[in-house]
Scaffold this active site. Structure first.
Site: not given
Length: 476
Positions: A204, A237, A319
């Protein structure tokens, strides 16, 4: 959803301290009055929680070979960027979704700077007043000699200290900026995977740049490199990018063994929370095998993992960054947080409340190697559709597949193992399965071809069967 900073007004600056009693007070000019400064103003967890990035519509029946869209209450990604979507429930560490910033009058960071300046000026005024008073009281006509205190010697930071681990790991972490062809995107984090210039991060983080976008990676020393996406796996992910014109002195971070991690082990997280690159935070492993499902709110398929939970502060922008153990080995990729509904300290996006989630590095390493080798992810599967409804009783094989397909693939792994529609899977090996997302996350900790023991209920009776996991290539 808002990406604006909405700070609160800065309180009036304190007045200067009064002069000594025998010092004449200066008269104030007519009409003068005290001034006041003010300012107005980045994937996961139990599916029962409200998504920070709304999960979008989800199908009632999942795809037999690909996990279905997330349920309406799936949490969202963690750590991507500096600003981000507001909302409640599961916060993303995936924060800085952005467009080209428009000028702001007295808003955002300016308010924070004003507050800091006011505090600094107040402290300066107090210090000056105290210094003046003490000087007068001690002035007896003689002179005073002030000598600097001696230091405690050279500071030594032994291996294993947080400072030593950070100093070693920071040069191998990067802040990633990704933008689509239209200019929309955000920031995240990544780390050096090998000497060839491959960087591992979250899907992402780089998703905006997959199709014709712009991608760059900046090291802590300020050196910036253009990059390209080598491969991305939405379900896991995980993504791998490669630096263009990569330097020859890259130092890959050492990878640990996430299976050996124990609850209570120390953790160190590195990332760019809210755009603050090269930030280091610490904590412990709070839990293992935490079932986490997440969506970025675009209506796309969900990501699933059996996560490491940590209380190290993880925020939007973290992230893709490494979660390290006390020896500096990477044990996970920081990916998601659970967060409160409202941001604090003048932000429009919620931040850490001590519930962060990381993809175990053993799984991420396998995925990254496949992406480097073929450019496509490979998923383990059982070949059956399971319900994503919130339950505590297990993962139920649905009575009907997606688009009229069979709920159990004819000739697939589940079919060969004797599983049927209506069966409720309660264990995979010794791991308790309490829902469909938990089952998917647990399956994906394995590789295609692995043999597992499935415990299930049929007609009120518990049964077991052996199953050899199949495979599926790609995200579609």
């Amino acid at each position: 959803m808002s990406t604006e900073n909405e700070g609160s007004a800065v309180p009036p600056a304190p007045s200067a301290p009064p002069p000594p009693a025998d010092a004449p007070a200066a008269s104030a000019p007519q009409g003068a009055h005290p001034g006041a400064a003010s300012a107005a103003g980045d994937p996961y967890g139990p599916p029962a929680s409200q998504a920070h990035h709304d999960a979008g519509e989800s199908a009632s029946v999942p795809d037999p070979s690909w996990p279905p869209p997330p349920p309406p209450s799936t949490p969202a990604y963690g750590g991507h960027g500096g600003a981000g979507h507001g909302g409640g429930g599961w916060g993303a560490g995936w924060g800085a979704t952005h467009q080209q910033p428009a000028p702001k009058n007295g808003r955002g960071r300016g308010g924070l700077v004003a507050a800091v300046l006011v505090a600094a000026l107040a402290a300066g005024g107090l210090g000056g007043g105290l210094g003046y008073t003490l000087a007068r009281e001690n002035d007896s006509g003689g002179s005073t000699t002030v000598s600097a205190g001696t230091t405690g010697g050279n500071v030594k930071r032994d291996p294993g200290t947080v400072a030593a681990v950070a100093a070693s790991a920071l040069p191998s972490t990067v802040t990633i900026e990704a933008a689509s062809s239209s200019g929309e995107g955000g920031t995240g984090t990544g780390f050096v995977f090998d000497k060839q210039g491959h960087i591992v991060t979250n899907n992402h983080v780089v998703a905006d740049a997959v199709d014709g976008g712009n991608l760059s990676a900046t090291f802590p020393d300020g050196k910036k490199y253009e990059a390209e996406v080598v491969g991305n796996a939405q379900g896991y992910d995980v993504a791998v990018i490669k630096l263009k014109n990569a330097p020859s002195d890259l130092k890959p971070l050492a990878l640990g063994n996430s299976d050996d991690v124990a609850v209570g082990d120390s953790t160190i997280a590195i990332g760019a929370p809210f755009g603050l690159s090269n930030t280091v935070t610490t904590g412990i492993i709070s839990a293992k095998n935490r079932p986490v499902a997440s969506s970025d709110g675009s209506g796309s398929k969900a990501s699933y993992m059996s996560a490491l939970q940590t209380d190290a502060s993880i925020n939007p922008g973290n992230s893709g960054g490494p979660l390290l153990d006390a020896q500096g080995n990477v044990i996970g990729i920081n990916s998601a947080i659970q967060s409160t509904s409202n941001g604090g300290f003048g932000t429009g996006q919620a931040g850490s409340i001590g519930l962060g989630f990381a993809i175990p590095i053993n799984q991420a390493k396998y995925v990254a190697q496949e992406l480097i080798r073929t450019g496509k992810p490979v998923y383990a599967k059982i070949g059956a559709s399971v319900s994503l409804e919130d339950t505590t009783g297990g993962a139920k094989i649905t009575e009907q597949g997606v688009g009229g397909a069979e709920p159990v693939d004819p000739g697939g792994p589940a079919d060969k193992a004797g599983l049927k529609p209506g069966d409720v899977i309660t264990k995979l090996d010794d791991r308790v399965i309490d829902s469909g997302p938990t089952l998917i996350g647990e399956i994906w900790t394995h590789k295609p071809g692995d043999e597992v023991t499935i415990t299930y209920e049929r007609g009120g009776k518990e049964r077991t069967t052996e199953l050899t996991l199949g495979s599926r290539v790609g995200d579609s």
